[in-house]
Motif scaffolding. Structure first.
Motif, PDB file in Angstrom:
ATOM      1  N   UNK A   1       0.818  -1.224   0.000  1.00 37.42           N
ATOM      2  CA  UNK A   1       0.000   0.000   0.000  1.00 37.42           C
ATOM      3  C   UNK A   1       0.843   1.262   0.000  1.00 37.42           C
ATOM      4  N   UNK A   2       2.118   1.099   0.432  1.00 38.10           N
ATOM      5  CA  UNK A   2       2.975   2.281   0.545  1.00 38.10           C
ATOM      6  C   UNK A   2       3.105   3.042  -0.764  1.00 38.10           C
ATOM      7  N   UNK A   3       2.940   2.317  -1.894  1.00 39.75           N
ATOM      8  CA  UNK A   3       3.122   2.962  -3.196  1.00 39.75           C
ATOM      9  C   UNK A   3       2.101   4.098  -3.389  1.00 39.75           C
ATOM     10  N   UNK A   4       0.987   4.010  -2.656  1.00 37.47           N
ATOM     11  CA  UNK A   4      -0.026   5.054  -2.787  1.00 37.47           C
ATOM     12  C   UNK A   4       0.493   6.406  -2.329  1.00 37.47           C
ATOM     13  N   UNK A   5       1.486   6.357  -1.412  1.00 37.66           N
ATOM     14  CA  UNK A   5       2.037   7.617  -0.891  1.00 37.66           C
ATOM     15  C   UNK A   5       2.984   8.262  -1.883  1.00 37.66           C
ATOM     16  N   UNK A   6       3.348   7.518  -2.949  1.00 40.81           N
ATOM     17  CA  UNK A   6       4.338   8.046  -3.882  1.00 40.81           C
ATOM     18  C   UNK A   6       3.705   8.765  -5.069  1.00 40.81           C
ATOM     19  N   UNK A   7       2.367   8.623  -5.179  1.00 39.49           N
ATOM     20  CA  UNK A   7       1.700   9.306  -6.286  1.00 39.49           C
ATOM     21  C   UNK A   7       0.813  10.398  -5.707  1.00 39.49           C
ATOM     22  N   UNK A   8       1.182  11.640  -5.957  1.00 36.04           N
ATOM     23  CA  UNK A   8       0.362  12.698  -5.396  1.00 36.04           C
ATOM     24  C   UNK A   8       0.439  13.961  -6.209  1.00 36.04           C
ATOM     25  N   UNK A   9      -0.433  14.901  -5.879  1.00 33.32           N
ATOM     26  CA  UNK A   9      -0.482  16.175  -6.589  1.00 33.32           C
ATOM     27  C   UNK A   9       0.727  17.020  -6.208  1.00 33.32           C
ATOM     28  N   UNK A  10       1.019  18.064  -7.007  1.00 26.40           N
ATOM     29  CA  UNK A  10       2.110  18.979  -6.628  1.00 26.40           C
ATOM     30  C   UNK A  10       1.869  19.582  -5.252  1.00 26.40           C
ATOM     31  N   UNK A  11       0.579  19.802  -4.893  1.00 26.83           N
ATOM     32  CA  UNK A  11       0.274  20.376  -3.593  1.00 26.83           C
ATOM     33  C   UNK A  11       0.739  19.431  -2.485  1.00 26.83           C
ATOM     34  N   UNK A 141      -0.742   0.753  14.530  1.00 26.69           N
ATOM     35  CA  UNK A 141      -0.202   0.554  13.194  1.00 26.69           C
ATOM     36  C   UNK A 141      -0.768  -0.738  12.605  1.00 26.69           C
ATOM     37  N   UNK A 142      -0.785  -1.766  13.432  1.00 23.88           N
ATOM     38  CA  UNK A 142      -1.284  -3.076  12.997  1.00 23.88           C
ATOM     39  C   UNK A 142      -2.757  -3.000  12.610  1.00 23.88           C
ATOM     40  N   UNK A 143      -3.586  -2.501  13.524  1.00 19.61           N
ATOM     41  CA  UNK A 143      -5.034  -2.483  13.273  1.00 19.61           C
ATOM     42  C   UNK A 143      -5.361  -1.615  12.063  1.00 19.61           C
ATOM     43  N   UNK A 144      -4.790  -0.402  12.046  1.00 18.64           N
ATOM     44  CA  UNK A 144      -5.089   0.508  10.943  1.00 18.64           C
ATOM     45  C   UNK A 144      -4.692  -0.094   9.610  1.00 18.64           C
ATOM     46  N   UNK A 145      -3.496  -0.645   9.566  1.00 20.25           N
ATOM     47  CA  UNK A 145      -2.943  -1.167   8.319  1.00 20.25           C
ATOM     48  C   UNK A 145      -3.734  -2.358   7.816  1.00 20.25           C
ATOM     49  N   UNK A 146      -3.993  -3.316   8.708  1.00 18.02           N
ATOM     50  CA  UNK A 146      -4.673  -4.554   8.294  1.00 18.02           C
ATOM     51  C   UNK A 146      -6.068  -4.259   7.779  1.00 18.02           C
ATOM     52  N   UNK A 147      -6.786  -3.362   8.485  1.00 17.94           N
ATOM     53  CA  UNK A 147      -8.159  -3.089   8.078  1.00 17.94           C
ATOM     54  C   UNK A 147      -8.195  -2.323   6.765  1.00 17.94           C
ATOM     55  N   UNK A 148      -7.254  -1.387   6.613  1.00 18.74           N
ATOM     56  CA  UNK A 148      -7.195  -0.634   5.370  1.00 18.74           C
ATOM     57  C   UNK A 148      -6.828  -1.553   4.198  1.00 18.74           C
ATOM     58  N   UNK A 370       0.618  12.938   7.215  1.00 15.07           N
ATOM     59  CA  UNK A 370       0.226  13.206   5.826  1.00 15.07           C
ATOM     60  C   UNK A 370       0.348  11.944   4.979  1.00 15.07           C
ATOM     61  N   UNK A 371       1.474  11.238   5.148  1.00 17.42           N
ATOM     62  CA  UNK A 371       1.680  10.034   4.347  1.00 17.42           C
ATOM     63  C   UNK A 371       0.620   8.979   4.664  1.00 17.42           C
ATOM     64  N   UNK A 372       0.375   8.793   5.967  1.00 19.76           N
ATOM     65  CA  UNK A 372      -0.613   7.780   6.354  1.00 19.76           C
ATOM     66  C   UNK A 372      -2.010   8.160   5.850  1.00 19.76           C
ATOM     67  N   UNK A 373      -2.352   9.452   5.961  1.00 26.27           N
ATOM     68  CA  UNK A 373      -3.680   9.895   5.506  1.00 26.27           C
ATOM     69  C   UNK A 373      -3.786   9.836   3.988  1.00 26.27           C
ATOM     70  N   UNK A 374      -2.651  10.069   3.322  1.00 29.43           N
ATOM     71  CA  UNK A 374      -2.650   9.966   1.858  1.00 29.43           C
ATOM     72  C   UNK A 374      -2.993   8.533   1.460  1.00 29.43           C
ATOM     73  N   UNK A 375      -2.355   7.579   2.108  1.00 28.23           N
ATOM     74  CA  UNK A 375      -2.623   6.172   1.812  1.00 28.23           C
ATOM     75  C   UNK A 375      -4.084   5.851   2.104  1.00 28.23           C
ATOM     76  N   UNK A 376      -4.530   6.277   3.294  1.00 31.82           N
ATOM     77  CA  UNK A 376      -5.902   5.947   3.700  1.00 31.82           C
ATOM     78  C   UNK A 376      -6.909   6.568   2.746  1.00 31.82           C
ATOM     79  N   UNK A 377      -6.699   7.858   2.405  1.00 34.70           N
ATOM     80  CA  UNK A 377      -7.704   8.509   1.565  1.00 34.70           C
ATOM     81  C   UNK A 377      -7.678   7.937   0.146  1.00 34.70           C
ATOM     82  N   UNK A 378      -6.488   7.538  -0.343  1.00 29.98           N
ATOM     83  CA  UNK A 378      -6.430   6.940  -1.677  1.00 29.98           C
ATOM     84  C   UNK A 378      -7.229   5.642  -1.713  1.00 29.98           C
TER      85      UNK A 378
END
Lengths: 395, 139, 261
Positions: A1-11, A141-148, A370-378
């Motif tokens: 899932x970490x790859x989701x944090x690597x694609x983002x807007x210029x903002x 970290x465990x609960x959030x990650x596994x459920x997401x 920010x990174x964690x929320x980026x992953x979650x929101x993606x």
């Protein structure tokens, strides 16, 4: 899932870059502190803890407040929080990281930090604090990650995660109770040595945490395509409102005990914070702002129309959060050291390097957040377009 | 292989970094460590008395462990005397026992410690013998 | 062999394991033929002064400016305590306070100015129930068997929990490298490094060599010390025939420093 944090807007990249600059400033200033010693801070022989330990104390509360979302959702099956459970869990992770960093930057001999493990000392509350903090970090970290992860796959979360969810719920209050015990078990510090400290810590945490979550949810909605839901935000605001009132009440209980009993040593810190003692009053403006913010917070969060209108709600939530930050992050720690054991007042004010390091740690926290929320929101953005509508997960 | 070029480029950077300690010392002189134990304090002693608290071999291998044990015995248990393997008794003190004979910290301690790039923090607090500082200032 | 039942067998097995765990290093040494290893390696010096619990009595009537100066001077000199003038970073092991500051709970509007401002020597109280030891996360501060509350500067991580825990303000922190603030260093005692907490250690290094604490020696009889658990000790006799007070006794820390008025 970490790859989701690597694609983002210029903002997104701009924001991370901005934080990275602040982190770098913090690291450089920390190296300076490492070289010279803690003498570069405003702390002294008499006020031997300051901004760093204050931030630690405050952030333990923010971390613990994840339970205000997780508990209604997992224990009471409150569906509206289903969308934002991970938002709460992912807030706890950077908060704990910041706590640990604040303890670290506060140490006089940071290279020896592992002595805490090398010579475990169960009679020290710090020992338990270390255990509960690291445990809580791993659990969230465990609960959030596994459920997401399962949400991303469109499958229900695995069964084995359930016990961890329940443990995390029980664990949350423990981290803040133990942190309160750091203070309330010390003889001779009358401002801290009160049984209501742990209760007040929890209530102020459950006021500051949800109000921060309200703001974060609004930001997530504004900057991503994921909507945490109006009702969830409203409910968080209600939680914050109740606990803000409870916190103010607890503080007033303390004031009553100190002043009705007439025991002067219990009154000194309170007098110092609100009026000044022996002509010293550096923290009086801070405390006044704190009172003002509390009043604004109560007014907005308790009055239904003001709470429902999101413009005022944002102001109310921000006031509540800042109020609790000033109370727990600065005045609680410093006030406890004044007057000193010799009945003298020696004041504290953070220095510029100390503030830059503090800002650096906060920036690091927001960077991770920010990174964690980026992953979650993606992940969540995709779920919103799901043909099942409200449902986030395929049954 | 996807992105083969990038991977090979990365591997090359990795190899360069890993071998840096070796490549950097190419062409440099090999320095031989030569700790000195010929301080005036030691030379004053009759030949038979020129012995450390334990054998030279033991000290060379175990001095760091021994110093830590000494430290804990003195600071934590209040035991100040060390009985060596010959049954002889010594006062356990870095400043007041070890360095009384080994008054040449730079040639005795630093010689090897610098060579192997270890930096024990003994001297952050413990006071090094005076002659040493004078010599350094003279150099 | 036949009369060994299961219970006894387990017992022997257990004892054997225990001996093995504790004793295997002995076999290793015996293998080398070094029987001397059976002699205890670390010993107390025969001249070391011993007590079940060290305590101090400070007679305030006998204190004058000269004695106070001598006591603080000698302590700070032999222990290489830095002289930092900035009150923010001051380091003190024993120092002078006014009576009203050392005993704030006894403050009284009608107390004579002489008593209010009477000089008092304050130092670590070497409490029987020390909060600093209780809160230390690494056992860097600990209570010795003789009651001295000690500091292990090698282990201190500088969290300053002990400073928050001490109700007597007896602890100082090295906010920066103290070395430059020490004039006339004592070559027999170490300095401290930046980032550790320090305080009075009841001159453990002198007691272990058979000497009384330096302040006692310099006080011309104003400070007495001894084993408080020994009914025949000098200080017990003084305490049984005089009215003595301790700082903040109501906190339950049981200070070992008594003051005679």
């Amino acid at each position: 899932m970490l790859e989701l944090a690597l694609k983002g807007s210029p903002r997104y990249w701009g924001w991370l870059f901005f934080l990275a600059i602040l982190i770098t400033a913090g690291v450089i200033t920390y190296l300076y502190q490492f070289q010279i010693g803690l003498g570069i801070t405003g702390m002294s022989r008499d006020v031997s803890w300051g901004l760093y330990i204050g931030q630690f104390t405050f952030l333990v509360g923010v971390a613990a407040s994840a339970v205000t979302i997780v508990l209604p959702y997992y224990l009471h099956n409150y569906k509206k929080y289903g969308r934002i459970a991970v938002i709460g869990e992912f807030l706890a992770v950077p908060s704990i990281l910041m706590c640990m960093l604040f303890i670290f930057v506060d140490l006089g001999q940071p290279m020896r930090v592992l002595n805490v493990l090398l010579h475990p000392t169960p009679n020290s509350v710090m020992f338990y604090d270390m255990i509960v903090l690291s445990g809580y970090l791993i659990l969230n970290l465990l609960c959030g990650w596994v459920i997401l992860m399962s949400e991303k796959k469109g499958a229900p979360p695995p069964r084995w995660i359930k016990p961890f969810l329940y443990i995390a719920i029980c664990w949350a209050p423990s981290i803040h109770i133990v942190t309160a015990f750091l203070y309330q078990g010390l003889p001779g510090r009358d401002y801290w040595m009160t049984a209501i400290m742990a209760a007040k810590f929890l209530s102020s945490a459950f006021a500051s945490g949800p109000s921060l979550l309200v703001i974060l949810c609004m930001l997530v909605r504004k900057f991503t395509n994921f909507d945490p839901g109006k009702e969830a935000i409203q409910n968080l605001a209600k939680t914050a409102a109740y606990f803000l009132l409870v916190t103010i009440a607890f503080y007033l209980f303390e004031v009553f005990t100190a002043f009705y009993s007439g025991i002067t040593s219990h009154q000194y810190s309170i007098i110092y914070l609100f009026k000044g003692l022996e002509g010293y009053s550096k923290l009086v403006p801070v405390m006044s702002i704190c009172v003002l913010l509390a009043a604004i917070g109560v007014l907005i969060l308790v009055t239904p129309p003001l709470r429902k209108w999101e413009v005022t709600l944002a102001i109310g939530a921000a006031s509540t959060f800042l109020c609790m930050w000033l109370e727990k992050g600065i005045t609680l720690v410093v006030g406890g050291f004044i007057p000193n054991p010799f009945d003298r007042v020696f004041e504290y004010w953070p220095t510029i390097p100390e503030t830059i390091i503090t800002l650096g740690v906060w920036s690091f926290g927001f960077f991770v957040l920010t990174i964690l929320y980026k992953i979650a929101s993606s992940v969540k953005e995709k779920a919103v377009f799901d043909k099942y509508g409200e449902k986030q997960v395929k049954a | 292989m996807y992105d083969g070029g990038k991977i090979i480029f990365g591997l090359i950077i990795f190899l360069v970094l890993v071998t840096l300690p070796f490549t950097l010392s190419i062409g440099k002189d090999y320095t031989k460590v030569n700790p000195k134990i010929d301080t005036p304090e030691i030379m004053k002693l009759p030949e038979t008395e020129r012995k450390c608290v334990e054998s030279k071999d033991f000290m060379r291998k175990e001095h760091m462990k021994m110093l830590i044990e000494w430290r804990d015995a003195v600071v934590r248990d209040g035991k100040t005397l060390y009985v060596n393997s010959q049954g002889k008794t010594f006062n356990m003190s870095l400043q007041n026992t070890c360095m009384q004979c080994h008054s040449n910290k730079s040639k005795f301690c630093d010689e090897c410690h610098n060579y192997v790039k270890v930096k024990p923090y003994c001297w952050d607090c413990h006071i090094e013998p005076k002659e040493n500082i004078k010599k350094e200032a003279a150099l | 062999m036949s009369n060994i039942n299961r219970r006894e067998f387990l017992k022997i097995l257990g004892i054997g394991t225990f001996m093995g765990l504790g004793g295997w290093s002995i076999f290793e040494v015996v293998g080398k033929g070094e029987i001397e290893a059976f002699v205890e390696k670390y010993k107390k010096a025969p001249e070391a002064l011993q007590a079940k619990r060290w305590a101090m009595v400070i007679d305030l009537k006998k204190l004058d400016q000269k004695i106070i100066h001598d006591c603080t001077e000698v302590c700070h000199r032999i222990h290489n305590v830095p002289k930092i003038l900035n009150p923010k970073e001051e380091i003190k092991w024993i120092w002078e306070e006014k009576f009203k500051n050392a005993f704030p709970e006894m403050k009284d509007d009608y107390m004579s100015p002489e008593i209010k401002n009477m000089p008092v020597l304050v130092l670590c109280n070497h409490c029987e129930n020390p909060p600093c030891v209780r809160v230390c996360p690494t056992k860097a501060t600990f209570k010795r068997k003789d009651g001295i509350v000690m500091m292990d500067m090698h282990r201190c991580i500088g969290c300053r929990f002990c400073m928050a825990g001490c109700p007597y303000g007896a602890r100082s922190f090295n906010w920066r490298d103290p070395r430059q603030y020490v004039k006339n260093e004592n070559p027999e005692f170490p300095f401290r490094m930046k980032g550790v907490v320090e305080k009075c250690t009841f001159c453990y290094e002198r007691l272990d060599r058979g000497l009384p604490p330096a302040c006692v020696e310099a006080s011309k009889g104003a400070i007495m010390y001894g084993d408080i658990t020994d009914p025949n000790s000098e200080i017990r006799k003084i305490l049984s025939s005089n009215f003595a007070i301790r700082r903040k006794a109501k906190l339950g820390t049981k200070p070992s420093v008594y003051y005679l008025l």
